[in-house]
Design a protein around this motif. Structure first.
Motif, PDB file in Angstrom:
ATOM      1  N   HIS A   5       0.777  -1.239   0.000  1.00  0.00           N
ATOM      2  CA  HIS A   5       0.000   0.000   0.000  1.00  0.00           C
ATOM      3  C   HIS A   5       0.809   1.291   0.000  1.00  0.00           C
ATOM      4  N   MET A   6       2.099   1.265   0.294  1.00  0.00           N
ATOM      5  CA  MET A   6       2.820   2.517   0.528  1.00  0.00           C
ATOM      6  C   MET A   6       3.838   2.893  -0.543  1.00  0.00           C
ATOM      7  N   TRP A   7       4.468   1.922  -1.158  1.00  0.00           N
ATOM      8  CA  TRP A   7       5.646   2.201  -1.974  1.00  0.00           C
ATOM      9  C   TRP A   7       5.369   3.173  -3.108  1.00  0.00           C
ATOM     10  N   ASP A   8       4.174   3.139  -3.699  1.00  0.00           N
ATOM     11  CA  ASP A   8       3.898   4.023  -4.828  1.00  0.00           C
ATOM     12  C   ASP A   8       3.521   5.434  -4.390  1.00  0.00           C
ATOM     13  N   PHE A   9       3.494   5.690  -3.072  1.00  0.00           N
ATOM     14  CA  PHE A   9       3.299   7.047  -2.567  1.00  0.00           C
ATOM     15  C   PHE A   9       4.628   7.671  -2.146  1.00  0.00           C
ATOM     16  N   LEU A  10       5.514   6.858  -1.611  1.00  0.00           N
ATOM     17  CA  LEU A  10       6.818   7.354  -1.161  1.00  0.00           C
ATOM     18  C   LEU A  10       7.809   7.191  -2.311  1.00  0.00           C
ATOM     19  N   THR A  11       7.765   8.130  -3.256  1.00  0.00           N
ATOM     20  CA  THR A  11       8.526   7.995  -4.501  1.00  0.00           C
ATOM     21  C   THR A  11       9.810   8.806  -4.513  1.00  0.00           C
ATOM     22  N   THR A  12      10.081   9.573  -3.479  1.00  0.00           N
ATOM     23  CA  THR A  12      11.313  10.360  -3.410  1.00  0.00           C
ATOM     24  C   THR A  12      11.950  10.178  -2.036  1.00  0.00           C
ATOM     25  N   PRO A  13      13.262  10.379  -1.944  1.00  0.00           N
ATOM     26  CA  PRO A  13      13.902  10.296  -0.629  1.00  0.00           C
ATOM     27  C   PRO A  13      13.302  11.269   0.375  1.00  0.00           C
ATOM     28  N   ARG A  14      12.932  12.472  -0.082  1.00  0.00           N
ATOM     29  CA  ARG A  14      12.340  13.438   0.846  1.00  0.00           C
ATOM     30  C   ARG A  14      11.019  12.922   1.395  1.00  0.00           C
ATOM     31  N   CYS A  19      10.153   9.845   1.750  1.00  0.00           N
ATOM     32  CA  CYS A  19      10.456   8.751   2.683  1.00  0.00           C
ATOM     33  C   CYS A  19      10.893   9.297   4.036  1.00  0.00           C
ATOM     34  N   ARG A  20      11.775  10.288   4.018  1.00  0.00           N
ATOM     35  CA  ARG A  20      12.284  10.844   5.272  1.00  0.00           C
ATOM     36  C   ARG A  20      11.195  11.625   6.010  1.00  0.00           C
ATOM     37  N   ARG A  21      10.358  12.299   5.264  1.00  0.00           N
ATOM     38  CA  ARG A  21       9.249  13.024   5.905  1.00  0.00           C
ATOM     39  C   ARG A  21       8.320  12.051   6.613  1.00  0.00           C
ATOM     40  N   TYR A  22       7.995  10.953   5.947  1.00  0.00           N
ATOM     41  CA  TYR A  22       7.136   9.951   6.565  1.00  0.00           C
ATOM     42  C   TYR A  22       7.781   9.392   7.830  1.00  0.00           C
ATOM     43  N   ALA A  49       6.512   9.563  11.734  1.00  0.00           N
ATOM     44  CA  ALA A  49       6.274   8.349  12.513  1.00  0.00           C
ATOM     45  C   ALA A  49       7.050   8.380  13.823  1.00  0.00           C
ATOM     46  N   ARG A  50       8.309   8.763  13.756  1.00  0.00           N
ATOM     47  CA  ARG A  50       9.136   8.797  14.961  1.00  0.00           C
ATOM     48  C   ARG A  50       8.614   9.822  15.958  1.00  0.00           C
ATOM     49  N   THR A  51       8.261  11.012  15.471  1.00  0.00           N
ATOM     50  CA  THR A  51       7.810  12.088  16.362  1.00  0.00           C
ATOM     51  C   THR A  51       6.519  11.725  17.065  1.00  0.00           C
ATOM     52  N   TYR A  52       5.539  11.261  16.302  1.00  0.00           N
ATOM     53  CA  TYR A  52       4.230  10.988  16.905  1.00  0.00           C
ATOM     54  C   TYR A  52       4.225   9.695  17.705  1.00  0.00           C
TER      55      TYR A  52
END
Length: 696
Positions: free
Chosen positions: A249-258, A260-263, A267-270
């Motif tokens: 479900h996720m790979w085709d949304f996280l298409t750039t390194p930015r 990926c890092r934003r996601y 996740a880490r913060t929340y």
């Protein structure tokens, strides 16, 4: 390749403009950060950030301020002097007198420079730079973030200064975005903007799209650092469940390194805000929905009743098309159009909600703790903290671990959890404690068993309500006792001695022993079973068997005390609960032994004993309902008396004929019970007299 190109260009006396083009988030800034240390120390790298300047005039000043950084104050005086002159001349092109440049340029506003042509000033500065022998690369990042007029200004600056010896420029931008904005600034079409850009950039380099394996590595490496699923007793583990969700479900949304890092940063913060009180894999999935499907995320709490739990209705399975249509309508109302888009969202939601998956004819893993599909934890995924009325699982875990290691005494109450004054919180704590014991691979410690037993003794089972903290503690204790616990001989009486009355501990023991003797009676004499199906059973753990035997002796003593007492303060429910446990454990013989001793010591009174088997309550529709007023008394339960009272006494001991001779008050429940006992015993004996003799 870029490093080699820039080093090669700086070795010549020419000036070139290199472009690093790639979509937003494709890793351009990361690559620039990699270039800086790899160009040093041969090449002096300075960074110019035009998007941080306010307006075209600021861009002009900041550009030369950045250029001066290649020549530190106190060195290369001739270069710095000629830079200032060129700044003064170039500023007229923008109708601006520079001031406050910083890094050695601020003093320009205080100097009165001689008038000379642009070409003359440029020639002087070029000669000074050449004599200084410095190799310079000016990095200009995020060019495409500028406004149209600012981009035009920047391009003019690069054209005007793009002939300095051994001074090269590296521009970073998204090509399509830059061309569109430049066209607006030039008030032209995109073809004109493309041609304009080609005249400025000599070496256009396109950053290739990030490979999926690289993006996946970014996400998985960060997620491994976030997750703490080592030693998980469940399969698949949280990491495995997340990897499956990512692939589906996720790979085709996280298409750039930015992206990926934003996601991962979200996740880490929340997850830190949630203080590890949620299932990590579910939280990572919900974070994805929150970032990329915010409308769906906002609706999930409203769909709670259809999502939580693991059981789906048979009707829903039988009418799968209807369930699909209902979910598709809900998703479409969130702004999704197209069958494919709706289907993708529906599958992503059902991947973490087994109940929904079942309705749609698929399946989803429900193992693990703190799951979003668990109604006890659902709200945590949307509040990022403990909801009102909830209790920290980490606190429960810490206390259970402390009991196991001896850091917390098993004898004292824990008022913030298992012995909390609030009944609801107390019940919640016990439920969580039972779950944590189940989630723990290790055998429970004796200290934990003693603590739960002591807490149960302080908070006994309430038999007049279907559920209570005491009943939940009895269930928890039963599960703990069904384990191979390392004990010593004195531990058994220690636990028995915690209880003033045997009922609550009996509740736990019967539940634990029922696992081994579900259809028969337990015989403490030889540990065998007498099941109705004639088959044997595996014997219980040694500690459970020893504790059960000791409890039966204690319960028999308690029965003797109660039955020979002339008061009736013990509730009928508690009395019958202990009786049922003794009957199940085949311990009625212990009661008969105790009563025989009472008879021998002349402490036995048949009416007094029988009064305990005349229960308060009423019959309704063939069901007996225990009463509390004491006004209704059931007929005597003669069958239980026959189990423990010698027949010669039950049938032949004289009965008092006048209530005045009763040693208790003439009114109240004691009087009613004894009178009912006398009446019941008389009817019982009359029935015996009318029974024809057996001549067989």
């Amino acid at each position: 390749m870029i490093v080699d190109l820039l080093k090669s260009l700086t070795d010549s006396n020419d000036s070139s403009v290199v472009a690093l083009a790639g979509p937003w988030g494709s890793g351009k800034s990361t690559l620039l950060n990699f270039l800086r240390p790899n160009l040093a120390p041969d090449v002096k790298v300075v960074t110019f950030s035009p998007w941080s300047a306010e307006g075209s005039h600021e861009i002009h000043r900041e550009f030369f301020a950045a250029l001066l950084e290649a020549f530190p104050k106190g060195s290369h005086r001739r270069v710095r002097k000629n830079v200032r002159k060129l700044v003064r001349r170039s500023s007229t092109l923008l109708r601006s007198v520079p001031w406050g440049l910083g890094n050695g340029v601020a003093e320009l506003a205080k100097e009165v420079l001689p008038e000379e042509s642009w070409d003359k000033a440029f020639e002087r500065l070029s000669k000074a730079i050449n004599e200084a022998g410095s190799k310079i690369v000016v990095i200009v990042d995020d060019v495409d973030r500028l406004q149209p007029e600012e981009i035009v200004t920047l391009m003019k600056m690069i054209r005007l200064t793009g002939r300095f010896p051994r001074t090269n420029y590296l521009l970073s931008y998204d090509h399509d975005s830059l061309v569109g904005t430049l066209a607006a600034g030039l008030r032209s079409g995109t073809k004109t903007a493309e041609a304009y850009l080609e005249k400025i950039v000599q070496y256009p380099l396109s950053l290739p799209p990030a490979q999926q394996t690289h993006l996946q590595r970014i996400v998985f490496d960060e997620v491994r650092a976030i997750l703490d699923d080592t030693g998980s007793m469940y399969a698949p583990s949280p990491l495995q469940r997340f990897q499956t969700f990512y692939a589906d479900h996720m790979w085709d949304f996280l298409t750039t390194p930015r992206a990926c890092r934003r996601y991962c940063a979200q996740a880490r913060t929340y997850l830190a805000l949630a203080e590890n009180e949620v299932d990590h894999a579910d939280f990572l999935a919900i974070t994805f929905l929150r970032l990329h499907h915010p409308a769906i995320y906002a609706e999930l709490p409203k769909w709670r009743s259809r999502l939580v739990g693991t059981q789906h209705s048979v009707a829903a399975i039988q009418d799968r098309p209807k369930a699909e249509a209902e979910w598709d309508e809900l998703i479409s109302e969130c702004g999704y159009t197209g069958k494919s888009a709706v289907l993708d969202v529906r599958r992503a939601i059902s991947a973490i909600f087994p109940k929904m998956a079942g309705e749609l004819g698929s399946s989803a893993d429900s193992s693990g703790k703190y799951r979003i599909c668990d109604p006890a934890y659902f709200e945590r995924f949307f509040t990022f903290s403990l909801p009102a009325g909830d209790l920290s699982d980490q606190l429960i875990h810490t206390q259970i671990d402390g009991l196991g290691t001896g850091k917390i005494s098993p004898m004292g109450p824990l008022f913030d959890t298992f012995d909390h004054p609030n009944t609801d919180i107390r019940m919640l704590a016990v439920q969580k404690g039972d779950l944590h014991s189940d989630w723990n691979n290790a055998e429970p410690s004796l200290n934990l068993v003693k603590f739960v037993a002591g807490s149960l003794a302080r908070d006994p089972v309430q038999y007049d309500v279907p559920i209570s903290p005491g009943r939940l503690k009895a269930v928890w204790l039963a599960r703990l006792l069904d384990a191979n616990i390392d004990v010593s001989p004195e531990d058994v009486p220690d636990i028995i001695g915690l209880f003033a009355a045997p009922a609550s501990l009996g509740t736990a023991l019967k539940r634990a022993m029922a696992v081994y003797y579900p259809q028969g009676k337990y015989s403490p004499a030889d540990g065998s079973a007498e099941p109705v199906d004639g088959e044997g059973h595996q014997p219980p753990p040694e500690f459970l068997a020893e504790l059960t035997d000791a409890w039966q002796h204690r319960a028999a003593d308690w029965f003797a005390e109660v039955l020979t007492s002339e008061s009736y303060f013990t509730s009928d429910r508690e009395f019958l609960e202990v009786w049922s446990y003794m009957e199940f454990l085949d311990g009625l013989g212990f009661i008969r032994t105790q009563l025989h001793q009472a008879i021998q010591s002349q402490k036995f009174n048949l009416v007094t004993v029988a009064g305990h088997f005349a229960y308060r309550g009423t019959w309704q529709n063939e069901h007996f309902y225990f009463g509390t007023s004491g006004k209704e008394v059931n007929n005597l339960d003669i069958h239980k008396l026959e189990e423990i009272v010698p027949l010669e006494i039950l049938r032949g001991e004289p009965l008092l004929t006048e209530f005045d001779d009763l040693p208790s008050p003439k009114s109240g429940i004691a009087h009613l019970r004894r009178s009912r006992a006398i009446d019941g015993l008389r009817k019982y004996r009359e029935g015996l007299d009318q029974t024809p003799p057996d001549h067989s």
